[in-house]
Design an enzyme around this catalytic site. Structure first.
Site, PDB file in Angstrom:
ATOM      1  N   LYS A 162      -3.950  -0.138  -4.729  1.00 23.84           N
ATOM      2  CA  LYS A 162      -4.618  -0.042  -6.045  1.00 23.84           C
ATOM      3  C   LYS A 162      -3.601   0.551  -7.233  1.00 23.84           C
ATOM      4  O   LYS A 162      -2.557   0.891  -6.474  1.00 23.84           O
ATOM      5  CB  LYS A 162      -5.805   1.112  -6.123  1.00 23.84           C
ATOM      6  CG  LYS A 162      -6.929   0.399  -5.332  1.00 23.84           C
ATOM      7  CD  LYS A 162      -8.131   1.143  -5.203  1.00 23.84           C
ATOM      8  CE  LYS A 162      -8.526   2.051  -6.492  1.00 23.84           C
ATOM      9  NZ  LYS A 162      -8.864   0.952  -7.567  1.00 23.84           N
ATOM     10  N   GLU A 202      -8.155   7.547  -9.592  1.00 23.80           N
ATOM     11  CA  GLU A 202      -8.944   6.792  -8.764  1.00 23.80           C
ATOM     12  C   GLU A 202      -8.860   7.505  -7.335  1.00 23.80           C
ATOM     13  O   GLU A 202     -10.052   7.408  -6.623  1.00 23.80           O
ATOM     14  CB  GLU A 202      -8.382   5.637  -8.767  1.00 23.80           C
ATOM     15  CG  GLU A 202      -8.545   4.602 -10.066  1.00 23.80           C
ATOM     16  CD  GLU A 202      -8.087   3.339  -9.919  1.00 23.80           C
ATOM     17  OE1 GLU A 202      -8.588   2.419 -10.787  1.00 23.80           O
ATOM     18  OE2 GLU A 202      -6.988   3.064  -9.422  1.00 23.80           O
ATOM     19  N   ALA A 231      -9.866  -3.219  -6.658  1.00 27.22           N
ATOM     20  CA  ALA A 231      -8.418  -3.424  -5.882  1.00 27.22           C
ATOM     21  C   ALA A 231      -7.591  -4.461  -6.393  1.00 27.22           C
ATOM     22  O   ALA A 231      -8.285  -5.407  -6.582  1.00 27.22           O
ATOM     23  CB  ALA A 231      -8.901  -3.103  -4.546  1.00 27.22           C
ATOM     24  N   THR A 281     -12.921  -5.727 -12.657  1.00 30.86           N
ATOM     25  CA  THR A 281     -14.055  -5.811 -11.995  1.00 30.86           C
ATOM     26  C   THR A 281     -15.044  -4.782 -12.045  1.00 30.86           C
ATOM     27  O   THR A 281     -16.491  -5.004 -12.261  1.00 30.86           O
ATOM     28  CB  THR A 281     -13.801  -6.183 -10.450  1.00 30.86           C
ATOM     29  OG1 THR A 281     -12.676  -7.109 -10.341  1.00 30.86           O
ATOM     30  CG2 THR A 281     -14.827  -6.711  -9.500  1.00 30.86           C
TER      31      THR A 281
END
Length: 233
Positions: A96, A105, A85, A31
């Site tokens: 995650k 991250e 996520a 994403t």
């Protein structure tokens, strides 16, 4: 890659929060990919930003998209972090690490004024835990760390890449842990942090300032703090 309409809608919407001059965290995953692609187009059209990446994969994509990356010693604060996520609950708690970049991250998220999470509708859950929780561990005596997780009821499985152990960008291993329903993510996070050998885990608590959900029909839903205590998806 095949286009996922929901992921594309969410990733591209997040980019609307950017302003000229910002320092932007570039997340990792399918994403965040769409966000990075759109940012690249905006940079080529004249948007002036600078960025840091959460993984070598995202850094390579940013370079292909001509997004200027800066060294971390030149960064005091990150204005916006855009990342995906694997699960999101109605308290904006996240799991995650499905892509293996959870440590980087979390470092980026912790240094960001805002974390905009981009997901498709399939990532929304009432209770975390259906997706196995990634736990990054150091290779030294990893078997002992594994046993501590077994004792905690984690049912850990060593992540593999083909016939070899998956190795993170930091040179560590990942254990994917199945706790079942995680009813108290705060307590579990504390328990994991007390085990020597664990570098970080994939519970992201109190990081997300907004979640953008993309649906398969191309529509989006934005969920931001503060949220009602009784709110549900």
């Amino acid at each position: 890659m095949d286009i996922n309409i929901g992921k594309k809608a969410a990733g591209e919407r997040a980019v609307d929060f950017l302003q000229p001059g910002m320092t932007v965290g570039l997340g990792t995953g399918s994403t965040a990919y769409y966000a990075i692609k759109r940012i690249g187009g905006m940079v080529r059209d004249g948007l002036v930003i600078r960025a840091v990446a959460t993984s070598e994969e995202s850094a390579r994509l940013a370079e292909l998209e001509q997004i200027p990356l800066v060294p971390f010693d030149q960064v005091e604060v990150i204005d916006i972090d855009i990342d995906g996520a694997d699960e999101v609950n109605d308290q904006l708690q996240l799991i995650k690490g499905g892509g293996g970049a959870l440590l980087r991250e979390k470092i980026i998220a912790a240094s960001s004024k805002e974390m905009i999470v981009v997901v498709d509708e399939n990532k929304l859950v009432k209770t975390l835990g259906k997706f196995p929780l990634p736990v990054e561990i150091i290779p030294f005596a990893w078997e002992l760390t594994f046993r501590h997780l077994v004792a905690l009821g984690a049912n850990p499985v060593t992540r593999m890449l083909g016939n070899e152990r998956f190795v993170t960008d930091n040179g560590n291993y990942i254990l994917d842990c199945s706790f079942g329903q995680i009813t108290d993510a705060v307590e579990l996070n504390t328990q994991l942090k007390e085990i020597p050998g664990i570098v970080e885990n994939g519970l992201f608590l109190n990081y997300a300032s907004a979640v953008i959900v993309g649906y398969k029909d191309g529509t989006i839903k934005e969920i931001t703090r503060p949220y009602p205590a009784t709110k549900s998806f």
